[in-house]
Design a protein around this motif. Structure first.
Motif, mmCIF file in Angstrom:
data_model
loop_
_atom_site.group_PDB
_atom_site.id
_atom_site.type_symbol
_atom_site.label_atom_id
_atom_site.label_comp_id
_atom_site.label_asym_id
_atom_site.label_seq_id
_atom_site.Cartn_x
_atom_site.Cartn_y
_atom_site.Cartn_z
ATOM 1 N N PRO A 51 37.549 41.711 41.404
ATOM 2 C CA PRO A 51 36.472 40.718 41.298
ATOM 3 C C PRO A 51 36.020 40.232 42.677
ATOM 4 O O PRO A 51 36.788 40.286 43.644
ATOM 5 C CB PRO A 51 37.107 39.569 40.508
ATOM 6 C CG PRO A 51 38.455 39.989 40.147
ATOM 7 C CD PRO A 51 38.798 41.285 40.797
ATOM 8 N N ASP A 52 34.765 39.738 42.717
ATOM 9 C CA ASP A 52 34.201 39.310 43.993
ATOM 10 C C ASP A 52 35.021 38.196 44.640
ATOM 11 O O ASP A 52 35.126 38.131 45.869
ATOM 12 C CB ASP A 52 32.760 38.833 43.772
ATOM 13 C CG ASP A 52 31.944 38.920 45.042
ATOM 14 O OD1 ASP A 52 31.890 40.010 45.633
ATOM 15 O OD2 ASP A 52 31.414 37.889 45.461
ATOM 16 N N ALA A 53 35.605 37.324 43.796
ATOM 17 C CA ALA A 53 36.389 36.201 44.342
ATOM 18 C C ALA A 53 37.563 36.720 45.167
ATOM 19 O O ALA A 53 37.954 36.106 46.175
ATOM 20 C CB ALA A 53 36.892 35.323 43.202
ATOM 21 N N TYR A 54 38.107 37.858 44.759
ATOM 22 C CA TYR A 54 39.224 38.442 45.489
ATOM 23 C C TYR A 54 38.780 38.832 46.906
ATOM 24 O O TYR A 54 39.443 38.531 47.896
ATOM 25 C CB TYR A 54 39.752 39.668 44.743
ATOM 26 C CG TYR A 54 40.748 40.479 45.544
ATOM 27 C CD1 TYR A 54 42.083 40.091 45.630
ATOM 28 C CD2 TYR A 54 40.345 41.630 46.224
ATOM 29 C CE1 TYR A 54 42.991 40.830 46.382
ATOM 30 C CE2 TYR A 54 41.239 42.371 46.977
ATOM 31 C CZ TYR A 54 42.565 41.967 47.046
ATOM 32 O OH TYR A 54 43.456 42.692 47.799
ATOM 33 N N TYR A 55 37.612 39.521 46.980
ATOM 34 C CA TYR A 55 37.125 39.963 48.293
ATOM 35 C C TYR A 55 36.742 38.778 49.180
ATOM 36 O O TYR A 55 36.881 38.823 50.396
ATOM 37 C CB TYR A 55 35.933 40.907 48.131
ATOM 38 C CG TYR A 55 36.295 42.187 47.416
ATOM 39 C CD1 TYR A 55 37.267 43.044 47.932
ATOM 40 C CD2 TYR A 55 35.692 42.523 46.225
ATOM 41 C CE1 TYR A 55 37.611 44.203 47.272
ATOM 42 C CE2 TYR A 55 36.030 43.685 45.553
ATOM 43 C CZ TYR A 55 36.995 44.524 46.078
ATOM 44 O OH TYR A 55 37.339 45.670 45.423
ATOM 45 N N LEU A 56 36.243 37.708 48.538
ATOM 46 C CA LEU A 56 35.898 36.501 49.296
ATOM 47 C C LEU A 56 37.156 35.916 49.943
ATOM 48 O O LEU A 56 37.149 35.490 51.103
ATOM 49 C CB LEU A 56 35.247 35.479 48.363
ATOM 50 C CG LEU A 56 34.676 34.216 48.997
ATOM 51 C CD1 LEU A 56 33.611 34.555 50.018
ATOM 52 C CD2 LEU A 56 34.085 33.305 47.923
#
Lengths: 66, 529
Positions: free
Chosen positions: B375-380
């Protein structure tokens, strides 16, 4: 000291070769299409900027050496 | 030459009003960053600010990024020693603009590139992308180390104390801005910082003119050579026209506009290609000449003051002339304002570099290779951790840079060795359809190898050195600081031609063709503008 006109010539000859080479490539490969007003405005702006810079630097050198 | 191990410290102390101004600035800029951090919801916001900024915001942020931590000190020193030609580094970008505006900009914007290595995979192959990735990470991390080093050196010179402590303090403050909000915070902080540093530099120049008694005494205070727009053709070795032309106007400009991830992200954060083009034109035509006066002006004023017989007490090489002139022309409070601007230049460049490192780490390492499909939150989260890690590694690199004679010398050598192969590959990649993946890969590899060898065998550079003098008392790796970039470009083009002859392969779509295609598709989609 070498004449500042040599620097001026070098900059606008060698730099000019790169400048006009890139401009020519963009125009002849159709990356820029001169029939589009937006592209035409951009190309004219770039050319005008080149000439303005060359004139500005030449006038500056002439004024200092006068 | 400035010695890192024995920095100059000044014999004055800051007025309480100056301290108040500096502290207000630092606290204010951190609060601005944290406030705008609340608008960061995903990685697009973190890296590109959601591509929602107007062209003028991008332009001002570009200037804040381009004016580096060493700019005020270095260009004032050049202005003091060589006069008005110190401006050339900020006013010679025009020759590269056609390639950038007409070809490169549509490619990066419409392809939604988030990092430079990503382009290399799309244009060439994964092997070339990995080679570029390694070079770019070295480039960014090295630059972060240089910036922290120069910040530490500047603050140590001004306030005393250990260099590493000042570098760590600034790293911690900018880390808060980055961690909180990424590109959005950095862009908004850059707005404040660019305005501050331009205003402060110009203020010093005009106060200096006032102190001198007007424009005529200023002009009379410069020698004929110092009034010219260009430095002498090929001497002295510290600064000359032809070296500046190749190392700055050509390779330096291409490096900054084409492969500097920080600048790329500023340009990509605006709303459209038309806005991105306006961003660059406004930056080059209006803001960079203003910035040139802002960063060099103190040096010119210093030279004219010395000609009038004023005792500034500056170092003989003029390396501290900026602070000396500011101290001479500014009253308490204003001195603090100018020092805050110096701090702004230091912090904004550092923030942009850290943000760029995060983008490369997430988009070129984590997302495609290490942990795809998260998920994008992980990459953030990863982006934020990488930002903090970048600061720590940058601080650890400081001792590596300390033995160099000066910041500028170290930076010039560093750029000349790292940058030319990438520049040649990227330029040939966009203008030459027959430039193949194999040729690109071997150009990068052989180009880097030739440049490293030239550090130990400087005679290799001599045929292209345009008569640049060398000081035989210098170690060989310090010879040809300026002309090594031309040598590197030349060797890369030769490597490319050799690789093309040895290994032919089917051609992939060239940059020009891609630029034409994407530009026309987007013209059609957007309608007439």
């Amino acid at each position: 000291m070498i004449s500042p006109w040599i620097c001026w010539l070098y900059q606008y000859a060698v730099g000019g070769a790169l400048f006009f080479g890139a401009l020519g490539l963009a125009v002849f490969s159709d990356a820029v299409r001169l029939e589009k007003p937006r592209d035409r405005w951009l190309v004219v702006t770039l050319l005008a900027g080149y000439v303005a810079l060359a004139v500005l630097h030449a006038s500056w050198i002439a004024a200092v050496l006068r | 030459m400035e010695s890192a191990s024995s920095p100059v410290t000044f014999d004055f102390s800051l007025h309480p009003l100056d301290w108040m101004v500096i502290l207000t600035y630092v606290i204010g800029i951190v609060l601005v960053g944290v406030w705008f951090g609340k608008f960061t919801k995903n990685t697009s916001d973190f890296f590109l600010g959601g591509q929602r900024f107007s062209w003028w915001v991008g332009s001002i942020a570009c200037v804040a990024t381009l004016i580096g931590s060493y700019s005020f000190l270095q260009y004032s020193q050049n202005g003091f020693n060589f006069g008005l030609s110190s401006m050339t580094a900020y006013t010679n970008d025009w020759f590269v603009l056609p390639l950038f505006l007409l070809v490169w900009l549509p490619i990066i914007y419409y392809n939604r590139l988030t990092s430079i290595p990503e382009y290399f995979e799309r244009r060439f192959d994964r092997r070339t992308r990995l080679a570029v990735l390694v070079i770019i990470v070295i480039y960014l991390q090295g630059y972060i180390g240089f910036n922290l080093y120069s910040i530490g050196l500047a603050l140590q010179s001004l306030l005393g104390g250990p260099l590493i402590v000042w570098a760590a303090v600034i790293a911690a403050l900018t880390a808060v801005v980055i961690y909180a909000g990424g590109a959005t915070s950095v862009m908004m902080a850059d707005l404040v910082q660019a305005a501050l540093l331009l205003a402060a530099g110009l203020l010093v120049f005009f106060l200096g003119l006032h102190a001198l008694g007007g424009v005529a005494p200023f002009w009379d205070g410069l020698t004929v050579t110092q009034r010219l727009p260009f430095a002498n053709f090929n001497t002295p070795k510290e600064f000359h026209f032809v070296g500046d032309f190749w190392s700055d106007a050509i390779t330096g400009t291409i490096a900054f506009y084409f492969i500097n991830q920080g600048v790329l992200m500023r340009i990509l954060s605006v709303k459209s290609v038309a806005d991105a083009r306006k961003t660059m034109l406004f930056t080059v035509v209006v803001l960079m000449p203003l910035a040139a006066v802002a960063v060099s002006g103190a040096g010119w004023i210093g030279r004219a003051l010395v000609s009038q017989g004023v005792e500034l007490g500056q170092d003989i090489n003029g390396k501290d002339v900026f602070v000396r002139v500011v101290d001479y022309v500014c009253m308490p409070g204003l001195f603090g304002f100018v020092m805050a601007a110096l701090l702004a230049a230091l912090m904004s460049t550092l923030e942009a570099l850290i943000n760029a490192l995060s983008a490369v780490a997430v988009n070129d390492v984590w997302r495609p290779f290490l942990k795809p499909g998260r998920p994008d939150a992980y990459y953030l989260r990863v982006a934020r951790y990488v930002a903090v890690g970048g600061y720590v590694l940058g601080l650890l690199l400081i001792p590596v840079f300390q033995p160099f004679g000066s910041i500028y010398e170290a930076l010039t050598h560093f750029n000349a060795v790292v940058v030319p192969p990438m520049i040649v590959v990227i330029v040939l990649g966009v203008v030459w359809k027959r430039f193949t993946s194999t040729a690109a890969f071997w150009t990068l590899l052989l180009g880097c190898a030739a440049l490293v060898v030239s550090l130990f065998v400087p005679a290799l550079v001599a045929p292209l050195a345009h008569g640049e003098p060398i000081d035989v008392s210098d170690p060989t790796w310090r010879h040809y600081s300026y002309m090594r970039s031309l040598f590197g470009a030349d060797r890369c083009v030769r490597s490319d031609l050799a690789a093309l002859q040895l290994h032919a392969e089917p051609v992939r779509t060239g940059g020009l063709e891609r630029a034409r295609r994407v530009d026309h598709v987007m013209h059609a989609a957007q309608g007439p503008i």
